[in-house]
Design an enzyme around this catalytic site. Structure first.
Site, PDB file in Angstrom:
ATOM      1  CE  LYS A  23      -2.776   2.745   2.829  1.00 49.10           C
ATOM      2  NZ  LYS A  23      -3.333   2.993   4.142  1.00 49.10           N
TER       3      LYS A  23
ATOM      4  N   GLY B 265      -7.392   9.600   9.498  1.00 45.65           N
ATOM      5  CA  GLY B 265      -7.691   9.792  10.916  1.00 45.65           C
ATOM      6  C   GLY B 265      -8.735  10.846  11.214  1.00 45.65           C
TER       7      GLY B 265
ATOM      8  CB  ALA C 125      -7.735   7.720   4.538  1.00 41.42           C
ATOM      9  N   GLY C 126     -10.344   8.259   6.290  1.00 40.14           N
ATOM     10  CA  GLY C 126     -11.433   9.207   6.532  1.00 40.14           C
ATOM     11  C   GLY C 126     -12.718   8.584   7.027  1.00 40.14           C
TER      12      GLY C 126
ATOM     13  CG  ASN D 176      -5.454   1.884  11.871  1.00 40.78           C
ATOM     14  OD1 ASN D 176      -4.285   1.701  11.602  1.00 40.78           O
ATOM     15  ND2 ASN D 176      -5.900   1.630  13.095  1.00 40.78           N
ATOM     16  CB  THR D 177      -8.378   6.403  13.181  1.00 41.10           C
ATOM     17  OG1 THR D 177      -7.105   6.545  12.560  1.00 41.10           O
ATOM     18  CG2 THR D 177      -8.398   7.240  14.447  1.00 41.10           C
TER      19      THR D 177
END
EC number: 2.8.1.10
Lengths: 256, 336
Positions: free
Chosen positions: A96, A157, A184-185, A206-207
């Site tokens: 990635k 994040g 992301a986001g 992830n976050t």
């Protein structure tokens, strides 16, 4: 079935492995999510002498496919070096690719990204580029050899969801046959469901899970949302309309 | 009963004191030449902050950590009960919201209260959390004072000694070697931490201040005389003897963001070590024959050592007992 570089993919939810309260909670969350692919950052965890081995061993012990990433790399050279290290450590051609261009938004540097993608693709890597939703950059990445694209929903994040649903829709329409993953986001399961309803092939986050009060429960919530969104997409949803359309036919109703 | 304790970090010394106080005949053996050498407790923040830790740690840490303040206060003279101040810049207000939801025993403070608590931060922060029940200590003074107390109590401290060559007769061994015990505890890993010690003649803070940030959370712990410990990174790696450029930039950048007057401070020291941790980041007591392992204190060495010492004594006195954090076969159970 969904395929990334000819590998069949059984789950449309991909999870990052950073920021969890502990590796044990990470493992529980991963299991609860039903994910088949986890991403791992090499840069910060490794150090020069590759001393992140204990953590990598825990990741490997999950028994899932690992998608190493070049998080935190700011230049083409850094990203390429990290990718080579990842291939050695995890024994996978997958990478990635992140080339960060701006510190505050962690926005990808599209010029560096295309260059690094070309170098790595020519070197036998199977590149998953982290990009914005820009159509022209997407074209360049495909030309450079990418067979999967990973546009952002919002900055890493930030948990803001899909900032530019129009742009993402356009991208999907433009590349009907290339696997597209929102990366992301994504902060809430509803964001993930929205991405899937737009026809995206998978989401990576992830976050949103790692920093939730109960990461394991949130992982389950995301698994359900991704499944719901995908089913909705396949079920061919109705179009929105301006006026009410009665769902109960008027015909046959008694006159009063 | 004769007890040999291996290791002279915070876990070893705390166990030594506790066993000695309970009337055991204690010997401490450590490979390091002096107190603190080769021990990650030397680089600790020394925050006795169980409620703040609740933000990321599990329930036992919060509960057991509450015993720490009294224990340390009755054993060393470098403990301060000034509470903890948790702040964020306005743009990171959501981090403060999140922190408040995950922790307890705090009061919400506004600009006026922040100024009253820490006058030097006046006008820089609009909201924060104050944890009045927390405290902090100077880890290096605390370790040295424990060693001094042990000597006074007649406990033998054999520093610079390899256990294999020590040839000590004892009935029970308590192994507090930290990461060095990985030979026996295979699921132990290192989590790297980096810290910087600075001295400022402009900034006066009387309590630990945590500055929340989505990527670079920071704490500054006052050590007295204008000296501050700035920490600490958390990196999944057991590497390295030296701090990285990136970590220096991040830590000092965050300290500068807390108070620009730190820009004029001088750097006294940088430190790096790796904390011993089990996969769930909770500490463990494990019994193997006549050896008891006390390990995995992670970032909670000073916070949890007193509670673990108490459990270790329980386990030695009554072998049929299984104290709360006792866990015989974690790796085997995981793979089963």
């Amino acid at each position: 079935m969904l395929e990334f570089y000819s590998t069949p993919i059984s789950s449309r939810l991909l999870l990052g492995t950073a920021q969890y309260p502990s590796p044990a909670i990470l493992a529980d969350a991963v299991r609860a999510s039903g994910t088949a692919i986890v991403t791992v950052s090499l840069r910060r965890e490794s150090g020069r002498d590759r001393a992140g081995q204990d953590f990598w061993a825990l990741i490997k012990a999950l028994g899932l496919r690992v998608l190493p990433n070049t998080a935190g790399c700011h230049s083409v050279r850094e990203a390429v070096t990290t990718a080579h290290m990842a291939r050695e450590v995890f024994g996978t051609p997958w990478i990635k690719l992140e080339v960060i261009g701006e510190q505050d938004t962690l926005q990808p540097d599209m010029f560096g990204l295309v260059e690094a993608a070309r170098i790595l693709s020519n070197d036998g890597f199977e590149v998953f580029p982290y990009m914005t939703e820009d159509l022209v950059v997407a074209e360049r990445l495909v030309e450079a050899g990418c067979k999967v694209l990973m546009p952002w929903g919002a900055p890493i994040g930030s948990g803001r969801g899909l900032n530019n649903a129009y742009g993402l829709k356009t991208l999907r329409a433009h590349f009907p046959d290339i696997p597209l993953v929102i990366d992301a986001g994504i902060g809430l399961p509803s964001h993930a469901a929205e991405a899937m309803e737009l026809g995206y092939d998978a989401v990576l986050l992830n976050t949103g899970v790692a920093k939730a009060g109960d990461p394991v429960m949130m992982a389950q919530a995301f698994a359900k949302a991704v499944e719901a969104g995908r089913l909705a997409y396949e079920a061919d949803p109705i179009e929105a309309r301006d006026m009410a359309a009665p769902s109960t036919p008027l015909m046959g109703k008694a006159f009063v | 009963m004769r007890i040999t304790i291996i290791g002279a970090g915070v876990a070893g010394l705390t166990c030594a004191i506790a066993f000695s106080e309970r009337g055991f005949d204690v010997t401490v053996v450590a490979r390091s030449e002096r107190i603190g050498a080769d021990s990650c407790s030397w680089y600790a923040g020394g925050m006795l902050a169980p409620w703040c830790e609740g933000e990321s740690a599990e329930e036992p840490v919060v509960r057991l950590g509450q015993q720490a303040l009294d224990w340390w206060e009755s054993h060393v003279d470098c403990v301060e009960r000034e509470g903890t101040l948790v702040l964020s810049h306005t743009r990171d207000a959501s981090e403060l919201m999140r922190f408040s939801r995950r922790s307890s025993a705090y009061e919400t403070v506004d600009a006026g209260r922040i100024e009253a608590l820490e006058p030097d931060l006046a006008g820089r922060f609009r909201q924060g959390l104050f944890f009045p029940g927390e405290g902090h200590l100077d880890p290096r003074k605390a370790l040295e004072q424990l060693a001094e107390t042990l000597r006074r109590r007649g406990v033998r401290l054999q520093l610079g000694t390899d256990m294999d060559k020590a040839a000590i007769q004892s009935d029970f061994t308590v192994d507090c070697r930290g990461r060095a015990a990985k030979d026996a505890l295979t699921d132990l890993r290192g989590v790297k931490g980096e810290m910087i010690i600075i001295r400022s003649n402009e900034v006066n803070l009387s309590r630990p201040v945590r500055l929340l940030h989505p990527r670079i959370p920071l704490y500054v712990v006052p050590r007295g005389d204008g000296v501050y410990m700035v920490g600490a990174t958390m990196i999944e790696s057991d590497a390295g003897r030296r701090i990285s450029v990136r970590s220096v930039l991040e830590l000092l950048g965050a300290a500068f963001a807390l108070d620009p007057a730190f820009g004029e401070a001088e750097i006294l020291e940088t430190g790096v070590d790796a904390r011993p941790a089990f996969p769930d980041n909770l500490p463990r007591i494990r019994r193997r024959g006549q050896t008891l392992y006390v390990n995995g204190l992670y970032r909670h060495g000073f916070l949890l050592a007193p509670a673990l010492a108490r459990m270790a004594i329980e386990a030695v006195i009554d072998p049929t007992k299984t104290p709360e954090l006792m866990d015989e076969n974690y790796p085997e159970r995981q793979s089963a």
